[in-house]
Design a protein around this motif. Structure first.
Motif, PDB file in Angstrom:
ATOM      1  N   THR A  70       0.832  -1.190   0.000  1.00 43.17           N
ATOM      2  CA  THR A  70       0.000   0.000   0.000  1.00 43.17           C
ATOM      3  C   THR A  70       0.874   1.251   0.000  1.00 43.17           C
ATOM      4  O   THR A  70       2.051   1.219   0.377  1.00 43.17           O
ATOM      5  N   LEU A  71       0.268   2.359  -0.379  1.00 44.89           N
ATOM      6  CA  LEU A  71       0.993   3.624  -0.409  1.00 44.89           C
ATOM      7  C   LEU A  71       1.498   3.996   0.979  1.00 44.89           C
ATOM      8  O   LEU A  71       2.649   4.423   1.144  1.00 44.89           O
ATOM      9  N   ALA A  72       0.656   3.818   2.010  1.00 44.51           N
ATOM     10  CA  ALA A  72       1.077   4.160   3.373  1.00 44.51           C
ATOM     11  C   ALA A  72       2.260   3.318   3.819  1.00 44.51           C
ATOM     12  O   ALA A  72       3.201   3.816   4.454  1.00 44.51           O
ATOM     13  N   THR A  73       2.265   2.035   3.468  1.00 43.14           N
ATOM     14  CA  THR A  73       3.377   1.158   3.846  1.00 43.14           C
ATOM     15  C   THR A  73       4.667   1.575   3.156  1.00 43.14           C
ATOM     16  O   THR A  73       5.740   1.607   3.773  1.00 43.14           O
ATOM     17  N   VAL A  74       4.579   1.907   1.884  1.00 43.21           N
ATOM     18  CA  VAL A  74       5.765   2.321   1.128  1.00 43.21           C
ATOM     19  C   VAL A  74       6.344   3.611   1.713  1.00 43.21           C
ATOM     20  O   VAL A  74       7.570   3.762   1.832  1.00 43.21           O
ATOM     21  N   LEU A  75       5.482   4.532   2.147  1.00 45.67           N
ATOM     22  CA  LEU A  75       5.958   5.781   2.737  1.00 45.67           C
ATOM     23  C   LEU A  75       6.635   5.530   4.079  1.00 45.67           C
ATOM     24  O   LEU A  75       7.655   6.151   4.398  1.00 45.67           O
ATOM     25  N   THR A  76       6.099   4.619   4.859  1.00 48.30           N
ATOM     26  CA  THR A  76       6.716   4.268   6.137  1.00 48.30           C
ATOM     27  C   THR A  76       8.106   3.669   5.913  1.00 48.30           C
ATOM     28  O   THR A  76       9.063   3.984   6.633  1.00 48.30           O
ATOM     29  N   ARG A  77       8.222   2.795   4.906  1.00 51.28           N
ATOM     30  CA  ARG A  77       9.526   2.204   4.589  1.00 51.28           C
ATOM     31  C   ARG A  77      10.522   3.272   4.147  1.00 51.28           C
ATOM     32  O   ARG A  77      11.708   3.208   4.495  1.00 51.28           O
ATOM     33  N   ALA A  78      10.053   4.247   3.374  1.00 52.59           N
ATOM     34  CA  ALA A  78      10.943   5.309   2.888  1.00 52.59           C
ATOM     35  C   ALA A  78      11.521   6.102   4.057  1.00 52.59           C
ATOM     36  O   ALA A  78      12.714   6.433   4.078  1.00 52.59           O
ATOM     37  N   GLU A  79      10.675   6.408   5.037  1.00 60.61           N
ATOM     38  CA  GLU A  79      11.133   7.139   6.221  1.00 60.61           C
ATOM     39  C   GLU A  79      12.134   6.308   7.024  1.00 60.61           C
ATOM     40  O   GLU A  79      13.182   6.796   7.456  1.00 60.61           O
ATOM     41  N   SER A  80      11.816   5.015   7.196  1.00 57.76           N
ATOM     42  CA  SER A  80      12.708   4.130   7.962  1.00 57.76           C
ATOM     43  C   SER A  80      14.053   3.971   7.272  1.00 57.76           C
ATOM     44  O   SER A  80      15.108   3.971   7.918  1.00 57.76           O
ATOM     45  N   LEU A  81      14.032   3.845   5.940  1.00 59.24           N
ATOM     46  CA  LEU A  81      15.264   3.669   5.190  1.00 59.24           C
ATOM     47  C   LEU A  81      16.134   4.911   5.284  1.00 59.24           C
ATOM     48  O   LEU A  81      17.361   4.821   5.426  1.00 59.24           O
ATOM     49  N   ARG A  82      15.520   6.083   5.247  1.00 58.66           N
ATOM     50  CA  ARG A  82      16.300   7.314   5.362  1.00 58.66           C
ATOM     51  C   ARG A  82      16.965   7.405   6.732  1.00 58.66           C
ATOM     52  O   ARG A  82      18.149   7.762   6.839  1.00 58.66           O
ATOM     53  N   THR A  83      16.235   7.068   7.778  1.00 59.01           N
ATOM     54  CA  THR A  83      16.804   7.095   9.129  1.00 59.01           C
ATOM     55  C   THR A  83      17.934   6.080   9.270  1.00 59.01           C
ATOM     56  O   THR A  83      18.989   6.368   9.853  1.00 59.01           O
ATOM     57  N   GLU A  84      17.728   4.886   8.696  1.00 54.46           N
ATOM     58  CA  GLU A  84      18.741   3.837   8.773  1.00 54.46           C
ATOM     59  C   GLU A  84      20.024   4.264   8.063  1.00 54.46           C
ATOM     60  O   GLU A  84      21.136   4.050   8.589  1.00 54.46           O
ATOM     61  N   ARG A  85      19.899   4.882   6.908  1.00 51.40           N
ATOM     62  CA  ARG A  85      21.087   5.337   6.167  1.00 51.40           C
ATOM     63  C   ARG A  85      21.836   6.416   6.932  1.00 51.40           C
ATOM     64  O   ARG A  85      23.070   6.452   6.947  1.00 51.40           O
ATOM     65  N   TYR A  86      21.102   7.298   7.577  1.00 49.45           N
ATOM     66  CA  TYR A  86      21.727   8.355   8.380  1.00 49.45           C
ATOM     67  C   TYR A  86      22.521   7.758   9.544  1.00 49.45           C
ATOM     68  O   TYR A  86      23.668   8.138   9.797  1.00 49.45           O
ATOM     69  N   GLU A  87      21.920   6.796  10.220  1.00 50.71           N
ATOM     70  CA  GLU A  87      22.597   6.181  11.371  1.00 50.71           C
ATOM     71  C   GLU A  87      23.821   5.380  10.938  1.00 50.71           C
ATOM     72  O   GLU A  87      24.847   5.369  11.615  1.00 50.71           O
ATOM     73  N   LEU A  88      23.734   4.703   9.793  1.00 46.71           N
ATOM     74  CA  LEU A  88      24.895   3.957   9.286  1.00 46.71           C
ATOM     75  C   LEU A  88      26.030   4.901   8.906  1.00 46.71           C
ATOM     76  O   LEU A  88      27.205   4.608   9.152  1.00 46.71           O
ATOM     77  N   ALA A  89      25.678   6.046   8.306  1.00 47.18           N
ATOM     78  CA  ALA A  89      26.702   7.019   7.919  1.00 47.18           C
ATOM     79  C   ALA A  89      27.408   7.573   9.151  1.00 47.18           C
ATOM     80  O   ALA A  89      28.638   7.726   9.169  1.00 47.18           O
ATOM     81  N   ARG A  90      26.672   7.846  10.209  1.00 46.26           N
ATOM     82  CA  ARG A  90      27.279   8.351  11.439  1.00 46.26           C
ATOM     83  C   ARG A  90      28.151   7.285  12.092  1.00 46.26           C
ATOM     84  O   ARG A  90      29.239   7.574  12.592  1.00 46.26           O
ATOM     85  N   ALA A  91      27.667   6.034  12.059  1.00 40.08           N
ATOM     86  CA  ALA A  91      28.446   4.945  12.651  1.00 40.08           C
ATOM     87  C   ALA A  91      29.754   4.739  11.899  1.00 40.08           C
ATOM     88  O   ALA A  91      30.762   4.314  12.484  1.00 40.08           O
ATOM     89  N   ALA A  92      29.760   5.086  10.603  1.00 41.02           N
ATOM     90  CA  ALA A  92      30.965   4.950   9.798  1.00 41.02           C
ATOM     91  C   ALA A  92      31.894   6.152   9.933  1.00 41.02           C
ATOM     92  O   ALA A  92      32.951   6.203   9.289  1.00 41.02           O
ATOM     93  N   GLY A  93      31.512   7.112  10.761  1.00 41.89           N
ATOM     94  CA  GLY A  93      32.360   8.269  11.005  1.00 41.89           C
ATOM     95  C   GLY A  93      32.182   9.401  10.007  1.00 41.89           C
ATOM     96  O   GLY A  93      32.973  10.346  10.000  1.00 41.89           O
ATOM     97  N   ARG A  94      31.171   9.337   9.178  1.00 44.18           N
ATOM     98  CA  ARG A  94      30.946  10.407   8.203  1.00 44.18           C
ATOM     99  C   ARG A  94      30.234  11.571   8.864  1.00 44.18           C
ATOM    100  O   ARG A  94      29.389  11.394   9.751  1.00 44.18           O
ATOM    101  N   GLU A  95      30.578  12.765   8.424  1.00 44.53           N
ATOM    102  CA  GLU A  95      29.891  13.955   8.931  1.00 44.53           C
ATOM    103  C   GLU A  95      28.672  14.208   8.051  1.00 44.53           C
ATOM    104  O   GLU A  95      28.780  14.683   6.924  1.00 44.53           O
ATOM    105  N   VAL A  96      27.525  13.851   8.551  1.00 42.17           N
ATOM    106  CA  VAL A  96      26.285  14.003   7.793  1.00 42.17           C
ATOM    107  C   VAL A  96      25.272  14.764   8.632  1.00 42.17           C
ATOM    108  O   VAL A  96      25.270  14.677   9.871  1.00 42.17           O
TER     109      VAL A  96
END
Length: 307
Positions: free
Chosen positions: A85-111
């Motif tokens: 569903t559209l709502a599910t896809v939007l929830t995944r998009a938000e979660s994926l963005r947060t996950e990428r941000y946290e991985l970048a910080r864990a890797a020492g990148r300044e984001v």
């Protein structure tokens, strides 16, 4: 056999093509900015394998126009199993963005922390449909995430081009008005069929004027979902001198109820072209809505005149 430094002696070496100098050289293809929101294609109608194939082709066209674009499909009437569903896809998009941000910080990148929309929702609709747009807005609200909703794809000159092509494919119009050959079944009047009530008819009429200019025949819009609308417009065209009518769906396809187009063609007493489907212009217009929402590219697809 190739060596670690290149191909073996005697084998041809493909050299990069030199860039054409001067102002007429092709521009370098744009790419999606890093961290750009996902493009979410909102697909109306009951999901099916055919509709999924159409949506995937539209998304593929958009990706080919903007390398690096993250594009996904959400179904208004999905089941969250085979058709998310559209709502599910939007929830995944938000979660994926947060996950990428946290991985970048864990890797020492300044984001920077994510801000702005996690997704841009583009309705797969040629024209306005208040009921479907209300359903899309509700799905965006239900997701509880930051997402931006764009307008529908039309009216637009590229949709007039797509209508012309679909009519010519059905043998109902000349493929090229510049060529002096005739098509025995070419229509001398077009009923431009849409759904969404009076608002949709008025919007379709704008693209209809562009189509009339291409075909040099009268084009009038009518609503498939308003009883008597198709018949009334067909009679009006015949009353003004058109003898051989054609029905042109100003619809992409998923929003069209099964059997509605055939019933309308029988009602009008004429042949019908196919819906717009995954015509290349549809993918380009989807991308155009996305890039316009973000301000990262020209609002009009390349080569398309503004209305």
């Amino acid at each position: 056999m190739s060596s670690p430094t290149g191909p073996a002696s005697g084998l041809p070496v493909r050299m990069p093509r030199p860039r054409q100098p001067g102002r007429h050289r092709r521009p370098e293809p744009a790419a999606a900015p890093e961290g750009a929101p996902a493009l979410v294609l909102a697909v109306p109608g009951a999901p099916s394998a055919a509709i999924r194939s159409l949506a995937e082709e539209v998304v593929s066209i958009a990706r080919s126009e903007l390398p690096g674009l993250e594009a996904v499909i959400g179904y208004l009437d999905g089941d969250d199993a085979e058709y998310p569903t559209l709502a599910t896809v939007l929830t995944r998009a938000e979660s994926l963005r947060t996950e990428r941000y946290e991985l970048a910080r864990a890797a020492g990148r300044e984001v920077s922390a994510p801000e702005g929309p996690a997704a841009v929702v583009v309705p797969l609709l040629a024209g306005p449909d208040s009921a479907l747009m209300r359903q899309i807005r509700q799905a965006v609200m239900d997701s509880g995430n930051v997402a931006e909703l764009t307008d529908v794809l039309g009216p637009h000159p590229l949709l007039a081009e797509a209508l012309h092509v679909r009519l010519s494919e059905a043998g109902l119009a000349r493929a090229d008005r510049a060529r002096l050959f005739t098509v025995a079944t070419a229509a001398d009047g077009i009923v431009l069929a849409t759904v969404g009530g009076e608002e949709a008819v008025q919007a379709a009429g704008i693209t209809g004027m562009l189509l009339a200019a291409r075909l040099a025949v009268p084009v009038m819009a009518a609503a498939l979902d308003q009883e008597g609308s198709i018949t009334a417009i067909a009679e009006q065209l015949r009353g003004s001198g058109s003898e051989q009518l054609a029905l042109a769906p100003y619809l992409i396809g998923p929003e069209l109820a099964e059997g509605l187009l055939d019933a309308a063609a029988k009602e009008a007493g004429c042949a019908a072209a196919e819906p717009l489907g995954a015509y290349p212009a549809i993918g380009k217009l989807v991308l155009s809505q996305y890039t316009a929402a973000l301000g990262i590219a020209p609002q009009q697809p390349q080569g398309a005149p503004a209305l």
